[in-house]
Design a protein around this motif. Structure first.
Motif, PDB file in Angstrom:
ATOM      1  N   ALA A 320      -2.439 -30.513 -10.432  1.00  0.00           N
ATOM      2  CA  ALA A 320      -2.578 -31.759 -11.193  1.00  0.00           C
ATOM      3  C   ALA A 320      -1.342 -31.983 -12.057  1.00  0.00           C
ATOM      4  CB  ALA A 320      -3.830 -31.713 -12.071  1.00  0.00           C
ATOM      5  N   GLU A 321      -1.009 -33.248 -12.241  1.00  0.00           N
ATOM      6  CA  GLU A 321       0.068 -33.657 -13.150  1.00  0.00           C
ATOM      7  C   GLU A 321      -0.557 -34.361 -14.349  1.00  0.00           C
ATOM      8  OE1 GLU A 321       3.220 -32.824 -12.634  1.00  0.00           O
ATOM      9  OE2 GLU A 321       2.667 -31.865 -10.726  1.00  0.00           O
ATOM     10  N   ILE A 322      -0.156 -33.938 -15.536  1.00  0.00           N
ATOM     11  CA  ILE A 322      -0.728 -34.466 -16.771  1.00  0.00           C
ATOM     12  C   ILE A 322       0.314 -35.288 -17.518  1.00  0.00           C
ATOM     13  CG2 ILE A 322      -1.891 -33.890 -18.930  1.00  0.00           C
ATOM     14  CD1 ILE A 322      -3.437 -33.024 -16.458  1.00  0.00           C
ATOM     15  N   LYS A 323      -0.077 -36.476 -17.958  1.00  0.00           N
ATOM     16  CA  LYS A 323       0.774 -37.290 -18.829  1.00  0.00           C
ATOM     17  C   LYS A 323       0.020 -37.551 -20.130  1.00  0.00           C
ATOM     18  CE  LYS A 323       1.888 -40.984 -16.615  1.00  0.00           C
ATOM     19  NZ  LYS A 323       2.604 -42.249 -16.328  1.00  0.00           N
ATOM     20  N   ILE A 324       0.675 -37.233 -21.246  1.00  0.00           N
ATOM     21  CA  ILE A 324       0.088 -37.450 -22.565  1.00  0.00           C
ATOM     22  C   ILE A 324       1.041 -38.343 -23.366  1.00  0.00           C
ATOM     23  CG2 ILE A 324      -0.664 -36.328 -24.703  1.00  0.00           C
ATOM     24  CD1 ILE A 324      -1.273 -33.840 -23.045  1.00  0.00           C
ATOM     25  N   LEU A 325       0.497 -39.388 -23.934  1.00  0.00           N
ATOM     26  CA  LEU A 325       1.329 -40.367 -24.638  1.00  0.00           C
ATOM     27  C   LEU A 325       2.118 -39.713 -25.768  1.00  0.00           C
ATOM     28  CD1 LEU A 325       2.047 -43.381 -24.890  1.00  0.00           C
ATOM     29  CD2 LEU A 325       0.190 -43.570 -26.562  1.00  0.00           C
ATOM     30  N   ASN A 326       3.416 -39.986 -25.778  1.00  0.00           N
ATOM     31  CA  ASN A 326       4.297 -39.482 -26.840  1.00  0.00           C
ATOM     32  C   ASN A 326       4.528 -40.565 -27.886  1.00  0.00           C
ATOM     33  OD1 ASN A 326       6.281 -38.288 -28.394  1.00  0.00           O
ATOM     34  ND2 ASN A 326       7.911 -38.652 -26.916  1.00  0.00           N
ATOM     35  N   SER A 327       5.063 -41.685 -27.452  1.00  0.00           N
ATOM     36  CA  SER A 327       5.325 -42.797 -28.379  1.00  0.00           C
ATOM     37  C   SER A 327       5.222 -44.104 -27.619  1.00  0.00           C
ATOM     38  CB  SER A 327       6.718 -42.661 -29.012  1.00  0.00           C
ATOM     39  OG  SER A 327       7.719 -42.584 -28.015  1.00  0.00           O
ATOM     40  N   SER A 328       5.000 -45.184 -28.358  1.00  0.00           N
ATOM     41  CA  SER A 328       4.892 -46.494 -27.718  1.00  0.00           C
ATOM     42  C   SER A 328       5.409 -47.574 -28.660  1.00  0.00           C
ATOM     43  CB  SER A 328       3.430 -46.774 -27.334  1.00  0.00           C
ATOM     44  OG  SER A 328       2.619 -46.850 -28.499  1.00  0.00           O
ATOM     45  N   SER A 329       5.819 -48.677 -28.050  1.00  0.00           N
ATOM     46  CA  SER A 329       6.289 -49.819 -28.835  1.00  0.00           C
ATOM     47  C   SER A 329       5.862 -51.080 -28.106  1.00  0.00           C
ATOM     48  CB  SER A 329       7.814 -49.767 -28.987  1.00  0.00           C
ATOM     49  OG  SER A 329       8.258 -50.765 -29.868  1.00  0.00           O
ATOM     50  N   SER A 330       5.238 -51.991 -28.832  1.00  0.00           N
ATOM     51  CA  SER A 330       4.723 -53.218 -28.237  1.00  0.00           C
ATOM     52  C   SER A 330       5.557 -54.425 -28.648  1.00  0.00           C
ATOM     53  CB  SER A 330       3.263 -53.441 -28.663  1.00  0.00           C
ATOM     54  OG  SER A 330       2.451 -52.362 -28.269  1.00  0.00           O
ATOM     55  N   ASP A 331       5.677 -55.379 -27.716  1.00  0.00           N
ATOM     56  CA  ASP A 331       6.371 -56.644 -27.975  1.00  0.00           C
ATOM     57  C   ASP A 331       7.739 -56.383 -28.590  1.00  0.00           C
ATOM     58  OD1 ASP A 331       6.581 -59.419 -27.950  1.00  0.00           O
ATOM     59  OD2 ASP A 331       5.887 -59.580 -30.027  1.00  0.00           O
ATOM     60  N   THR A 332       8.531 -55.596 -27.902  1.00  0.00           N
ATOM     61  CA  THR A 332       9.841 -55.195 -28.410  1.00  0.00           C
ATOM     62  C   THR A 332      10.924 -55.604 -27.420  1.00  0.00           C
ATOM     63  OG1 THR A 332      11.073 -53.324 -29.335  1.00  0.00           O
ATOM     64  CG2 THR A 332       9.782 -52.906 -27.331  1.00  0.00           C
ATOM     65  N   LEU A 333      12.185 -55.602 -27.850  1.00  0.00           N
ATOM     66  CA  LEU A 333      13.300 -55.976 -26.980  1.00  0.00           C
ATOM     67  C   LEU A 333      13.677 -54.803 -26.095  1.00  0.00           C
ATOM     68  CD1 LEU A 333      15.554 -57.963 -29.483  1.00  0.00           C
ATOM     69  CD2 LEU A 333      13.853 -58.857 -27.874  1.00  0.00           C
ATOM     70  N   LEU A 334      13.877 -55.096 -24.789  1.00  0.00           N
ATOM     71  CA  LEU A 334      14.128 -54.036 -23.818  1.00  0.00           C
ATOM     72  C   LEU A 334      15.322 -54.386 -22.939  1.00  0.00           C
ATOM     73  CD1 LEU A 334      10.437 -53.517 -22.591  1.00  0.00           C
ATOM     74  CD2 LEU A 334      11.632 -52.188 -24.338  1.00  0.00           C
ATOM     75  N   ILE A 335      16.101 -53.328 -22.588  1.00  0.00           N
ATOM     76  CA  ILE A 335      17.170 -53.465 -21.600  1.00  0.00           C
ATOM     77  C   ILE A 335      17.181 -52.204 -20.742  1.00  0.00           C
ATOM     78  CG2 ILE A 335      18.610 -54.923 -23.105  1.00  0.00           C
ATOM     79  CD1 ILE A 335      20.404 -52.432 -23.536  1.00  0.00           C
ATOM     80  N   PRO A 336      17.827 -52.240 -19.572  1.00  0.00           N
ATOM     81  CA  PRO A 336      17.928 -51.034 -18.754  1.00  0.00           C
ATOM     82  C   PRO A 336      18.786 -49.972 -19.458  1.00  0.00           C
ATOM     83  CG  PRO A 336      18.397 -53.001 -17.448  1.00  0.00           C
ATOM     84  CD  PRO A 336      18.386 -53.421 -18.879  1.00  0.00           C
ATOM     85  N   MET A 337      18.466 -48.713 -19.251  1.00  0.00           N
ATOM     86  CA  MET A 337      19.238 -47.627 -19.850  1.00  0.00           C
ATOM     87  C   MET A 337      20.697 -47.678 -19.407  1.00  0.00           C
ATOM     88  SD  MET A 337      17.990 -45.375 -22.018  1.00  0.00           S
ATOM     89  CE  MET A 337      18.997 -43.934 -21.697  1.00  0.00           C
ATOM     90  N   GLU A 338      20.930 -48.087 -18.153  1.00  0.00           N
ATOM     91  CA  GLU A 338      22.302 -48.098 -17.636  1.00  0.00           C
ATOM     92  C   GLU A 338      23.168 -49.145 -18.333  1.00  0.00           C
ATOM     93  OE1 GLU A 338      22.266 -49.059 -13.492  1.00  0.00           O
ATOM     94  OE2 GLU A 338      20.582 -50.443 -13.721  1.00  0.00           O
ATOM     95  N   ALA A 339      22.552 -50.084 -19.039  1.00  0.00           N
ATOM     96  CA  ALA A 339      23.338 -51.082 -19.769  1.00  0.00           C
ATOM     97  C   ALA A 339      23.798 -50.571 -21.122  1.00  0.00           C
ATOM     98  CB  ALA A 339      22.521 -52.359 -19.958  1.00  0.00           C
ATOM     99  N   LEU A 340      23.288 -49.425 -21.537  1.00  0.00           N
ATOM    100  CA  LEU A 340      23.636 -48.867 -22.850  1.00  0.00           C
ATOM    101  C   LEU A 340      24.920 -48.056 -22.733  1.00  0.00           C
ATOM    102  CD1 LEU A 340      22.359 -48.831 -25.702  1.00  0.00           C
ATOM    103  CD2 LEU A 340      21.366 -46.611 -25.115  1.00  0.00           C
ATOM    104  N   GLN A 341      25.859 -48.293 -23.642  1.00  0.00           N
ATOM    105  CA  GLN A 341      27.144 -47.593 -23.642  1.00  0.00           C
ATOM    106  C   GLN A 341      27.268 -46.757 -24.917  1.00  0.00           C
ATOM    107  OE1 GLN A 341      29.052 -48.213 -20.860  1.00  0.00           O
ATOM    108  NE2 GLN A 341      27.488 -49.680 -20.179  1.00  0.00           N
ATOM    109  N   PHE A 342      28.193 -45.776 -24.887  1.00  0.00           N
ATOM    110  CA  PHE A 342      28.370 -44.867 -26.025  1.00  0.00           C
ATOM    111  C   PHE A 342      29.848 -44.747 -26.376  1.00  0.00           C
ATOM    112  CE2 PHE A 342      24.449 -43.706 -23.960  1.00  0.00           C
ATOM    113  CZ  PHE A 342      23.580 -43.464 -25.016  1.00  0.00           C
ATOM    114  N   THR A 343      30.120 -44.772 -27.681  1.00  0.00           N
ATOM    115  CA  THR A 343      31.486 -44.556 -28.161  1.00  0.00           C
ATOM    116  C   THR A 343      31.783 -43.069 -28.208  1.00  0.00           C
ATOM    117  OG1 THR A 343      30.885 -44.372 -30.496  1.00  0.00           O
ATOM    118  CG2 THR A 343      31.225 -46.608 -29.610  1.00  0.00           C
TER     119      THR A 343
END
Length: 401
Positions: A320-343
């Motif tokens: 069996a594979e278990i998933k337990i909620l860690n954190s959540s955010s509702s009605d928030t601004l989202l973008i793909p991870m690949e669009a995020l850049q780092f200095t």
């Protein structure tokens, strides 16, 4: 080696020439893009485990017992008190005779051990008492000889001889006291405790056997399904399991939680359970969490169990594979991870287009699930962010070489 370097340099030059020739007039066309959208995001802890039964009973018969008749078949459902099987009375009677003989041997052994340890105790007490008396006598003699020596009644040699005897008696007393203390603090209580535990075990075994005098017909102690039933009828058995019962209403998934995640796991917390062999998901919750850790490769792991609802196709041992909620955010601004850049200082930014030019805009990020990231500030809903497409990325990598 020089030829290889020349070939690499040549490839880079060709790539740059092609980029110059075919580079789109609109700089944004060289990038992939994504629109900042509003939505919900959740992150999870993931664990792997196996299904276990918390309520399981194996019925084992004693050596040389004989099954006269079974009352159940594999797959039958039984309730507490239902008949499972009947033993041949003669085979049980033979076991009673053996149990009585074993108990008598245990009594004799226990009595012998007690007698021996008490004899040792008396002996070591006598040794200590003798050492004390010898020391007192040697001390008195030594003091007397010292007084005689001061008035010339004995020689220095005689005084030295008495001092040697006194020192030896002191050493003997010290050794005797050490042996006595060790015996009384360790050997004596340990021997008594071990002998008592062995005797109690024999008494318990005897009582269990005697209790079966009324258990010629054996009944179920739990409610559940017959998952194993032996086929041996009329033949002597050798301490074998003859019936196994599993309560499939008490199934759970056993998992290991490492020390870095344990603070976020608590009893009662909901979990999503995916049974891979069935391709189905069910809901459960943390039902047990150990406070004792097992260390594996320097990391502490804690055993936990996730309760399962009844499901006719979920069986003990399944993965069996278990998933337990860690954190959540509702009605928030989202973008793909690949669009995020780092200095270079690990600050986060995105590329946006202003006046037909790509510029960097710093953003504050929240949670991410590895694919999508939450943006707390820096961009607005509906804005477009840009990130390198595969061709641009490969050219930049080639240029870096």
């Amino acid at each position: 080696m020089k030829k290889n370097k020349k070939w690499i340099v040549g490839a880079v030059i060709i790539a740059l020439v092609l980029a110059f020739v075919f580079w789109p007039k609109d700089q944004a066309a060289a990038y992939n893009s994504a629109v900042v959208q509003r939505g919900d995001l959740e992150t999870y802890y993931s664990f792997s485990g196996n299904v276990v039964a918390n309520n399981h009973k194996d019925h084992m018969v004693g050596q040389d017992y004989v099954i006269a008749e079974y009352y159940v078949e594999n797959g039958d459902h039984v309730e507490v008190g239902d008949l499972l099987y009947r033993l041949e009375e003669d085979s049980v009677s033979d076991s009673f005779t053996q149990a009585k003989a074993s108990l008598q041997m245990a009594k004799n052994s226990y009595a012998s051990t007690l007698a021996n340890i008490e004899t040792q105790k008396v002996s070591i007490e006598n040794t200590l008492e003798l050492a004390k008396r010898s020391f007192m006598m040697a001390e008195t003699n030594y003091n007397n000889y010292l007084q005689l020596y001061t008035i010339g009644g004995v020689s220095q040699l005689e005084v030295d001889t008495q001092m040697t005897a006194y020192m030896q008696a002191m050493a003997n007393l010290s050794n005797a006291q050490t042996s006595y203390d060790a015996f009384m603090e360790t050997t004596y209580p340990t021997t008594l405790s071990t002998a008592k535990a062995s005797y109690d075990s024999s008494v318990a075994s005897y009582n269990t056997t005697m209790d079966k005098l009324g258990d010629i017909e054996v009944r179920s102690e739990i409610a559940g399904e017959i998952t194993y039933r032996g086929n041996e009828v009329g033949t002597k058995l050798d301490q074998e399991i003859v019936v196994s019962i599993t309560d499939f209403n008490s199934l759970a998934v056993s998992i290991k939680v490492d020390e870095y995640d344990i603070s976020s796991i608590s009893i009662g917390k909901e979990a999503d359970i995916y049974i891979s062999s069935l391709g189905e998901s069910v809901e459960g919750m943390i039902s047990n969490l150990s406070k004792n850790a097992n260390t594996i490769s320097g990391i502490a792991f804690f055993n936990a169990e996730v309760s399962l609802p009844y499901h006719e196709h979920i069986l003990e041992g399944m993965s069996a594979e278990i998933k337990i909620l860690n954190s959540s955010s509702s009605d928030t601004l989202l973008i793909p991870m690949e669009a995020l850049q780092f200095t270079d200082r690990n600050e986060t930014y995105v590329l946006v287009k202003e006046n037909n030019e790509m510029i960097e805009r710093m953003v504050e990020v929240g949670i991410n699930d590895g694919v999508t990231v939450e943006i707390l500030s820096g961009v607005e809903e509906g804005e477009t962010v840009y990130f390198m497409n595969d061709l641009l990325y490969q050219m930049m990598m080639a240029g870096g070489q």
